[in-house]
Design a protein around this motif. Sequence first.
Motif, mmCIF file in Angstrom:
data_model
loop_
_atom_site.group_PDB
_atom_site.id
_atom_site.type_symbol
_atom_site.label_atom_id
_atom_site.label_comp_id
_atom_site.label_asym_id
_atom_site.label_seq_id
_atom_site.Cartn_x
_atom_site.Cartn_y
_atom_site.Cartn_z
ATOM 1 N N GLY A 1 -15.877 16.182 -6.331
ATOM 2 C CA GLY A 1 -14.918 17.010 -5.596
ATOM 3 C C GLY A 1 -13.496 16.845 -6.093
ATOM 4 O O GLY A 1 -12.743 17.812 -6.220
ATOM 5 N N VAL A 2 -13.133 15.618 -6.396
ATOM 6 C CA VAL A 2 -11.791 15.327 -6.920
ATOM 7 C C VAL A 2 -11.638 15.944 -8.305
ATOM 8 O O VAL A 2 -10.607 16.544 -8.624
ATOM 9 C CB VAL A 2 -11.544 13.803 -6.963
ATOM 10 N N ALA A 3 -12.667 15.821 -9.138
ATOM 11 C CA ALA A 3 -12.619 16.379 -10.488
ATOM 12 C C ALA A 3 -12.471 17.896 -10.451
ATOM 13 O O ALA A 3 -11.696 18.467 -11.221
ATOM 14 C CB ALA A 3 -13.876 15.990 -11.259
ATOM 15 N N ILE A 4 -13.178 18.552 -9.549
ATOM 16 C CA ILE A 4 -13.103 20.014 -9.438
ATOM 17 C C ILE A 4 -11.695 20.443 -9.037
ATOM 18 O O ILE A 4 -11.091 21.309 -9.677
ATOM 19 C CB ILE A 4 -14.142 20.542 -8.422
ATOM 20 N N ALA A 5 -11.164 19.846 -8.003
ATOM 21 C CA ALA A 5 -9.835 20.229 -7.513
ATOM 22 C C ALA A 5 -8.745 19.906 -8.536
ATOM 23 O O ALA A 5 -7.860 20.727 -8.798
ATOM 24 C CB ALA A 5 -9.544 19.518 -6.197
ATOM 25 N N THR A 6 -8.822 18.734 -9.118
ATOM 26 C CA THR A 6 -7.811 18.324 -10.082
ATOM 27 C C THR A 6 -7.889 19.167 -11.343
ATOM 28 O O THR A 6 -6.855 19.545 -11.903
ATOM 29 C CB THR A 6 -7.973 16.828 -10.430
ATOM 30 N N GLY A 7 -9.090 19.481 -11.791
ATOM 31 C CA GLY A 7 -9.256 20.317 -12.977
ATOM 32 C C GLY A 7 -8.607 21.675 -12.803
ATOM 33 O O GLY A 7 -7.887 22.147 -13.682
ATOM 34 N N LEU A 8 -8.824 22.289 -11.665
ATOM 35 C CA LEU A 8 -8.250 23.602 -11.411
ATOM 36 C C LEU A 8 -6.730 23.525 -11.303
ATOM 37 O O LEU A 8 -6.007 24.337 -11.895
ATOM 38 C CB LEU A 8 -8.846 24.206 -10.141
ATOM 39 N N LYS A 9 -6.244 22.523 -10.599
ATOM 40 C CA LYS A 9 -4.797 22.366 -10.445
ATOM 41 C C LYS A 9 -4.119 22.154 -11.797
ATOM 42 O O LYS A 9 -3.113 22.798 -12.111
ATOM 43 C CB LYS A 9 -4.499 21.190 -9.521
ATOM 44 N N ARG A 10 -4.657 21.262 -12.606
ATOM 45 C CA ARG A 10 -4.047 20.969 -13.909
ATOM 46 C C ARG A 10 -4.155 22.152 -14.860
ATOM 47 O O ARG A 10 -3.248 22.398 -15.657
ATOM 48 C CB ARG A 10 -4.692 19.735 -14.527
ATOM 49 N N THR B 1 -1.026 23.939 -16.610
ATOM 50 C CA THR B 1 -0.948 24.064 -18.068
ATOM 51 C C THR B 1 -0.560 25.478 -18.466
ATOM 52 O O THR B 1 0.352 25.676 -19.272
ATOM 53 C CB THR B 1 -2.300 23.701 -18.714
ATOM 54 N N PHE B 2 -1.223 26.464 -17.899
ATOM 55 C CA PHE B 2 -0.936 27.845 -18.280
ATOM 56 C C PHE B 2 0.384 28.332 -17.702
ATOM 57 O O PHE B 2 1.038 29.180 -18.300
ATOM 58 C CB PHE B 2 -2.111 28.755 -17.919
ATOM 59 N N LYS B 3 0.795 27.786 -16.587
ATOM 60 C CA LYS B 3 2.095 28.132 -16.025
ATOM 61 C C LYS B 3 3.206 27.619 -16.942
ATOM 62 O O LYS B 3 4.164 28.326 -17.228
ATOM 63 C CB LYS B 3 2.239 27.540 -14.622
#
Length: 63
Positions: free
Chosen positions: A38-47, A51-53
């Motif tokens: 769950g942490v990996a999913i949320a953190t992956g999306l946030k990062r 990155t693209f921002k």
Amino acid sequence: MPWYNGDYPPSYKNQPVKIREKAVEIANALLEEGAEEGVAIATGLKRARETFKKNSAQKEKSE
């Protein structure tokens, strides 16, 4: 559970392809380091979004 080839978490479903692919890459790296799924999913999306921002902001400055 690592994700590959179009197999990604449901929360990534409506994300643009480039963000989704980067998020999967980040989430998989976090899983390898021992993060909870769950942490990996949320953190992956946030990062991935960050990155693209940042990349978008840098492009605007250089133009």
